[in-house]
Scaffold this motif. Structure first.
Motif, PDB file in Angstrom:
ATOM      1  N   PRO A  48       0.837  -1.206   0.000  1.00 27.50           N
ATOM      2  CA  PRO A  48       0.000   0.000   0.000  1.00 27.50           C
ATOM      3  C   PRO A  48       0.872   1.257   0.000  1.00 27.50           C
ATOM      4  O   PRO A  48       1.985   1.248   0.509  1.00 27.50           O
ATOM      5  CB  PRO A  48      -0.793  -0.099   1.302  1.00 27.50           C
ATOM      6  N   LEU A  49       0.337   2.329  -0.579  1.00 28.72           N
ATOM      7  CA  LEU A  49       1.095   3.579  -0.627  1.00 28.72           C
ATOM      8  C   LEU A  49       1.438   4.085   0.762  1.00 28.72           C
ATOM      9  O   LEU A  49       2.516   4.598   1.002  1.00 28.72           O
ATOM     10  CB  LEU A  49       0.315   4.640  -1.401  1.00 28.72           C
ATOM     11  N   ASP A  50       0.505   3.943   1.695  1.00 27.31           N
ATOM     12  CA  ASP A  50       0.749   4.357   3.075  1.00 27.31           C
ATOM     13  C   ASP A  50       0.161   3.293   4.003  1.00 27.31           C
ATOM     14  O   ASP A  50      -1.026   3.317   4.309  1.00 27.31           O
ATOM     15  CB  ASP A  50       0.111   5.715   3.353  1.00 27.31           C
ATOM     16  N   PRO A  51       0.975   2.334   4.453  1.00 26.80           N
ATOM     17  CA  PRO A  51       0.455   1.237   5.267  1.00 26.80           C
ATOM     18  C   PRO A  51      -0.168   1.693   6.593  1.00 26.80           C
ATOM     19  O   PRO A  51      -0.963   0.976   7.178  1.00 26.80           O
ATOM     20  CB  PRO A  51       1.667   0.348   5.510  1.00 26.80           C
ATOM     21  N   ALA A  58      -4.912   0.535  -1.677  1.00 28.96           N
ATOM     22  CA  ALA A  58      -4.293  -0.757  -1.361  1.00 28.96           C
ATOM     23  C   ALA A  58      -3.190  -1.066  -2.365  1.00 28.96           C
ATOM     24  O   ALA A  58      -3.144  -0.485  -3.457  1.00 28.96           O
ATOM     25  CB  ALA A  58      -5.354  -1.849  -1.398  1.00 28.96           C
ATOM     26  N   GLY A  59      -2.334  -1.984  -1.984  1.00 27.39           N
ATOM     27  CA  GLY A  59      -1.296  -2.430  -2.903  1.00 27.39           C
ATOM     28  C   GLY A  59      -1.897  -3.245  -4.032  1.00 27.39           C
ATOM     29  O   GLY A  59      -3.068  -3.626  -3.988  1.00 27.39           O
ATOM     30  N   GLU A  60      -1.103  -3.496  -5.059  1.00 32.85           N
ATOM     31  CA  GLU A  60      -1.590  -4.212  -6.239  1.00 32.85           C
ATOM     32  C   GLU A  60      -0.612  -5.317  -6.607  1.00 32.85           C
ATOM     33  O   GLU A  60       0.593  -5.193  -6.398  1.00 32.85           O
ATOM     34  CB  GLU A  60      -1.725  -3.215  -7.394  1.00 32.85           C
ATOM     35  N   ASP A  61      -1.142  -6.398  -7.171  1.00 30.90           N
ATOM     36  CA  ASP A  61      -0.301  -7.455  -7.703  1.00 30.90           C
ATOM     37  C   ASP A  61       0.236  -7.023  -9.059  1.00 30.90           C
ATOM     38  O   ASP A  61      -0.482  -6.422  -9.862  1.00 30.90           O
ATOM     39  CB  ASP A  61      -1.100  -8.748  -7.858  1.00 30.90           C
ATOM     40  N   VAL A  62       1.496  -7.342  -9.316  1.00 32.94           N
ATOM     41  CA  VAL A  62       2.150  -6.994 -10.563  1.00 32.94           C
ATOM     42  C   VAL A  62       2.741  -8.276 -11.136  1.00 32.94           C
ATOM     43  O   VAL A  62       3.259  -9.111 -10.391  1.00 32.94           O
ATOM     44  CB  VAL A  62       3.272  -5.946 -10.324  1.00 32.94           C
ATOM     45  N   GLY A  63       2.653  -8.438 -12.455  1.00 34.06           N
ATOM     46  CA  GLY A  63       3.211  -9.627 -13.088  1.00 34.06           C
ATOM     47  C   GLY A  63       3.833  -9.301 -14.425  1.00 34.06           C
ATOM     48  O   GLY A  63       3.452  -8.333 -15.082  1.00 34.06           O
ATOM     49  N   MET A  64       4.804 -10.115 -14.833  1.00 35.87           N
ATOM     50  CA  MET A  64       5.425  -9.974 -16.142  1.00 35.87           C
ATOM     51  C   MET A  64       5.945 -11.318 -16.617  1.00 35.87           C
ATOM     52  O   MET A  64       6.405 -12.134 -15.833  1.00 35.87           O
ATOM     53  CB  MET A  64       6.558  -8.956 -16.139  1.00 35.87           C
ATOM     54  N   THR A  65       5.830 -11.549 -17.902  1.00 35.72           N
ATOM     55  CA  THR A  65       6.352 -12.754 -18.525  1.00 35.72           C
ATOM     56  C   THR A  65       7.851 -12.576 -18.737  1.00 35.72           C
ATOM     57  O   THR A  65       8.299 -11.513 -19.148  1.00 35.72           O
ATOM     58  CB  THR A  65       5.657 -12.997 -19.875  1.00 35.72           C
ATOM     59  N   ALA A  66       8.608 -13.641 -18.458  1.00 31.74           N
ATOM     60  CA  ALA A  66      10.055 -13.582 -18.669  1.00 31.74           C
ATOM     61  C   ALA A  66      10.549 -14.894 -19.263  1.00 31.74           C
ATOM     62  O   ALA A  66      10.040 -15.964 -18.938  1.00 31.74           O
ATOM     63  CB  ALA A  66      10.782 -13.308 -17.348  1.00 31.74           C
ATOM     64  N   THR A  67      11.538 -14.788 -20.131  1.00 34.50           N
ATOM     65  CA  THR A  67      12.209 -15.975 -20.658  1.00 34.50           C
ATOM     66  C   THR A  67      13.680 -15.994 -20.239  1.00 34.50           C
ATOM     67  O   THR A  67      14.332 -17.018 -20.358  1.00 34.50           O
ATOM     68  CB  THR A  67      12.117 -16.036 -22.198  1.00 34.50           C
ATOM     69  N   ALA A  68      14.187 -14.860 -19.747  1.00 36.04           N
ATOM     70  CA  ALA A  68      15.571 -14.792 -19.277  1.00 36.04           C
ATOM     71  C   ALA A  68      15.576 -15.044 -17.770  1.00 36.04           C
ATOM     72  O   ALA A  68      15.650 -14.120 -16.959  1.00 36.04           O
ATOM     73  CB  ALA A  68      16.187 -13.447 -19.619  1.00 36.04           C
TER      74      ALA A  68
END
Length: 194
Positions: A48-51, A58-68
């Motif tokens: 969260p920006l300010d817990p 609220a905080g957010e889930d972040v995702g990224m595809t990687a092959t390396a």
């Protein structure tokens, strides 16, 4: 020596403008596309920006595809992922040292494609219909049906050209699915083994 015309249909055109050391971006990209790589989803939970403020976003889930992505060491258990410098994940892992990796199965091509899109919608929407559990150490999403999952804590980062190499200590390792083969990336496309 006469050039084989069949080779010209198999090899993509390459840029003739070399870097000072001699290889062009297109030549390098074409050569590296011949290396089959496993596909993973790297995830982290943005705090969260300010817990201390319950009214703060609220905080957010972040995702990224990687092959390396690769194993670096057994003792201690270390892995490494390469992130494009300035990407959302790169910026987040500067602040958040806990992250996770889901090794995608061949049947999870849609997940890889979804998190590899440029100019995509918010990650919150991308996670909406994907089954996952939260890692007990990282709080990051671990994708259901993945061949393996790892939770990591950043040990070291290394600037490398236009990428950041993030080396993480593995805190947990799981094998949620023993079914199916891996999702691979080869010659610019997602592929399955066999």
């Amino acid at each position: 020596m006469v050039a084989d015309p069949s080779l010209s249909t198999q090899t993509p055109p390459v840029s003739s403008t070399p870097h000072p050391v001699g290889v062009s971006n297109d030549e390098f990209r074409a050569a590296m596309s011949r290396l089959a790589a496993g596909v993973v989803l790297v995830t982290a939970h943005e705090p969260p920006l300010d817990p201390d403020d319950p009214a703060a976003p609220a905080g957010e889930d972040v995702g990224m595809t990687a092959t390396a992505f690769l194993s670096v060491s057994l003792d201690p258990p270390l892995v490494m992922v390469s992130l494009r410098t300035g990407s959302r994940m790169d910026d987040l892992l500067v602040e958040q040292p806990l992250w996770a990796v889901s090794v995608l199965a061949g049947s999870q091509r849609h997940i890889a494609g979804r998190f590899a899109m440029k100019g995509r919608v918010s990650d919150r929407l991308l996670f909406a219909d994907i089954p996952y559990v939260r890692g007990r150490e990282s709080g990051a999403p671990l994708v259901g049906g993945a061949l393996a999952t790892l939770e990591c804590r950043t040990e070291q980062t290394v600037a490398a050209g236009d990428h950041t190499l993030v080396i993480g200590r593995v805190l947990t390792a799981g094998l949620p699915s023993a079914e199916g083969g891996p999702l691979l990336y080869f010659r610019g496309r997602y592929r399955q083994l066999g």
